[in-house]
Motif scaffolding. Structure first.
Motif, PDB file in Angstrom:
ATOM      1  N   UNK A 137       0.828  -1.207   0.000  1.00 12.04           N
ATOM      2  CA  UNK A 137       0.000   0.000   0.000  1.00 12.04           C
ATOM      3  C   UNK A 137       0.863   1.258   0.000  1.00 12.04           C
ATOM      4  N   UNK A 138       1.970   1.199   0.745  1.00 17.41           N
ATOM      5  CA  UNK A 138       2.854   2.365   0.846  1.00 17.41           C
ATOM      6  C   UNK A 138       3.393   2.766  -0.525  1.00 17.41           C
ATOM      7  N   UNK A 139       3.771   1.740  -1.321  1.00 16.97           N
ATOM      8  CA  UNK A 139       4.351   2.017  -2.637  1.00 16.97           C
ATOM      9  C   UNK A 139       3.370   1.736  -3.775  1.00 16.97           C
ATOM     10  N   UNK A 140       2.109   1.508  -3.407  1.00 14.19           N
ATOM     11  CA  UNK A 140       1.031   1.330  -4.388  1.00 14.19           C
ATOM     12  C   UNK A 140       1.395   0.295  -5.449  1.00 14.19           C
ATOM     13  N   UNK A 141       1.636  -0.929  -4.958  1.00 14.26           N
ATOM     14  CA  UNK A 141       2.040  -2.008  -5.861  1.00 14.26           C
ATOM     15  C   UNK A 141       1.042  -2.214  -7.002  1.00 14.26           C
ATOM     16  N   UNK A 142      -0.240  -2.051  -6.706  1.00 12.74           N
ATOM     17  CA  UNK A 142      -1.253  -2.377  -7.708  1.00 12.74           C
ATOM     18  C   UNK A 142      -1.182  -1.460  -8.934  1.00 12.74           C
ATOM     19  N   UNK A 143      -0.558  -0.291  -8.791  1.00 12.98           N
ATOM     20  CA  UNK A 143      -0.476   0.630  -9.935  1.00 12.98           C
ATOM     21  C   UNK A 143       0.835   0.488 -10.707  1.00 12.98           C
TER      22      UNK A 143
END
Length: 508
Positions: free
Chosen positions: A48-54
């Protein structure tokens, strides 16, 4: 090939086919590893911190995510050890591989998730067998017993939520029971923590078995071999185990030990196969017994990046994915893994000897160190130990360097130090004893290898005459504030040069 091995061998054919794809599909394989890692960890704290999903590409990952060291990850790993999940990895991690410490710690604890255990470490072990059978089609590998010599820290509790031990101990603790049918000694022996008793128990339980393969660290295995020969009164290991055919080795360089092994195992049927299985993951296997380079294993849930060694300490280093590396350049290796390590600088340096498929040799560490006997002694350990010993003795040290001294006829060795004192201690012998004790306090692997002198003897100190290090710098054209004496080295080249200058100075 015996009947049993011929029946089992076909089950490894599929993996051999997959490994052959490394040569043609390296970039695609690595992209798939990265995507799987990001998808798996997208809901963790770091996801979530590095927004893996994007993240849609390697370039996104590279630009968004900083390079990490153990000290960067330590606060998160500490939380994982205490039972938190969804920190670096989704699951609660119950096992941690203990290895030599960093700047601030005697030991570090590397998460061993279920995924990295089965899809990396154990997969690497199976691939070792697959590649060995391909290299040696006449093998009788499965018809005899394999002797595995584990590490020095047996599994023990870190707390109510987690356990730790040497990587080898963690792997053996979780091993499929079927493997025990072809392995010696019994698990309760191999997981013993007290080395003197452990070696004796292994000897007593295996000398009369039909062993044809060995797995372990060269320095410790040599100690065990000599104990086997002492027990049996034989001169050669082939007199005890006539079907001996392979030694899977790793952890330290095999080169200082190669000739001694050939002397103790004088057989044209004996093979030596190197592996690169670190606490952080299984990375390389010697796929060709005639080529000492290691094949980089690309589909183990590890995504690789590389920094040219001369840029490691720069603020904005060049970072390359696997398909962009070049031959004959020393690179610091960066890994993202199924163990929850993200862009982690492992500290090892490699040099590629071929591309597509990518083969490499381990060229050293990103910092000076000694790892001749598995002790992984780092410069920071040495500096701190010198400082402590100075405090204890009232001595002052101007310069020092150290390197291993091999005594292969005794299957052991020591560290030899040359030290130039500003203020000498009352006794060089007492200074050496205290320095040795302080190194044990600061480095758990050094402490283990020094246990009862089984593998590593007490260190030796040569007192340097005044100006020896200055003269060495002058001869090298390195006088000046930017040039420093290398403190530790696996090679004796620098130490021998200094000892030569010291001897010549003593004659004038």
């Amino acid at each position: 090939m015996d009947i049993l091995t011929s029946l089992i061998s076909p089950f490894f054919q599929h993996r051999r086919g997959n490994i052959e794809k490394y040569a043609e599909f390296s970039d695609l394989i690595q992209q798939k590893q990265l995507k799987k890692l990001l998808d798996k960890a997208r809901h963790t704290e770091w996801g979530k911190k590095y927004d893996f999903k994007s993240i849609r590409s390697y370039q996104d990952y590279k630009e968004r995510f900083p390079i990490q060291t153990y000290d960067d990850l330590k606060p998160y790993i500490t939380r994982m050890v205490n039972g938190e999940k969804n920190v670096l990895w989704p699951s609660v991690v119950r096992w941690y591989a203990r290895s030599s410490g960093t700047t601030n710690d005697k030991s570090k604890f590397i998460p061993v998730t279920d995924e990295i255990l089965w899809r990396c470490h154990y997969k690497g072990g199976a691939d070792c067998v697959a590649l060995y059978l391909e290299n040696n089609p006449k093998s009788g590998f499965f018809s005899k017993k394999g002797l595995i010599l584990g590490g020095s820290h047996s599994p023990s509790a870190l707390n109510a939520q987690a356990h730790q031990g040497d990587l080898s101990a963690v792997l053996l603790q979780n091993l499929n029971p079927l493997v025990n049918l072809v392995r010696v000694p019994k698990k309760k022996i191999i997981l013993m923590d007290e080395w003197e008793s452990k070696i004796k128990a292994i000897v007593d339980s295996t000398w009369n078995k039909d062993v044809n393969s060995l797995s372990g660290v060269p320095s410790w295995m040599l100690v065990l071999i000599r104990a086997i020969l002492a027990k049996t009164g034989k001169e050669y290991l082939t007199e005890v185990w006539p079907n001996m055919e392979v030694f899977f080795h790793g952890g330290i360089s095999f080169e200082p030990y190669r000739d001694r092994y050939k002397a103790l195992i004088p057989s044209d049927n004996m093979h030596y196969m190197e592996t690169y299985n670190a606490s952080e993951g299984f990375f390389g296997i010697q796929s060709d017994l005639g080529d000492r380079s290691l094949l980089l294993m690309q589909d183990y849930g590890v995504f690789y990046e590389f920094i040219p060694l001369d840029e490691v300490d720069s603020d904005n280093p060049t970072v390359l994915p696997l398909h962009e590396v070049k031959k004959d350049i020393n690179y610091a290796m960066i890994i993202s893994t199924l163990g929850g390590l993200w862009r982690y600088q492992i500290g090892d340096t490699v040099r590629f000897t071929s591309l597509f498929p990518h083969k490499f040799v381990i060229s050293g560490r990103t910092k000076h160190y000694i790892n001749a006997f598995g002790e992984e002694l780092m410069v920071d350990n040495a500096d701190k130990a010198i400082a402590l010993t100075n405090q204890q003795t009232g001595a002052e040290v101007k310069e020092y360097t150290a390197a291993p001294l091999f005594m292969l006829n005794k299957a052991r060795g020591c560290h030899q130090w040359i030290i130039e004192f500003v203020k000498k201690p009352g006794s060089i012998e007492e200074y050496a004893r205290l320095l040795d004790e302080n190194l044990k306090r600061l480095n758990s692997d050094y402490e283990a290898k020094r246990y009862k002198n089984i593998s590593l003897q007490p260190l030796e100190i040569v007192e340097a005459r005044e100006g020896v290090f200055y003269e060495w710098l002058a001869r090298k054209g390195k006088l000046g504030g930017q040039h420093k004496i290398p403190r530790l080295s696996n090679s004796r080249e620098l130490l021998e040069e200094l000892l030569g200058i010291n001897r010549s100075a003593s004659l004038t």
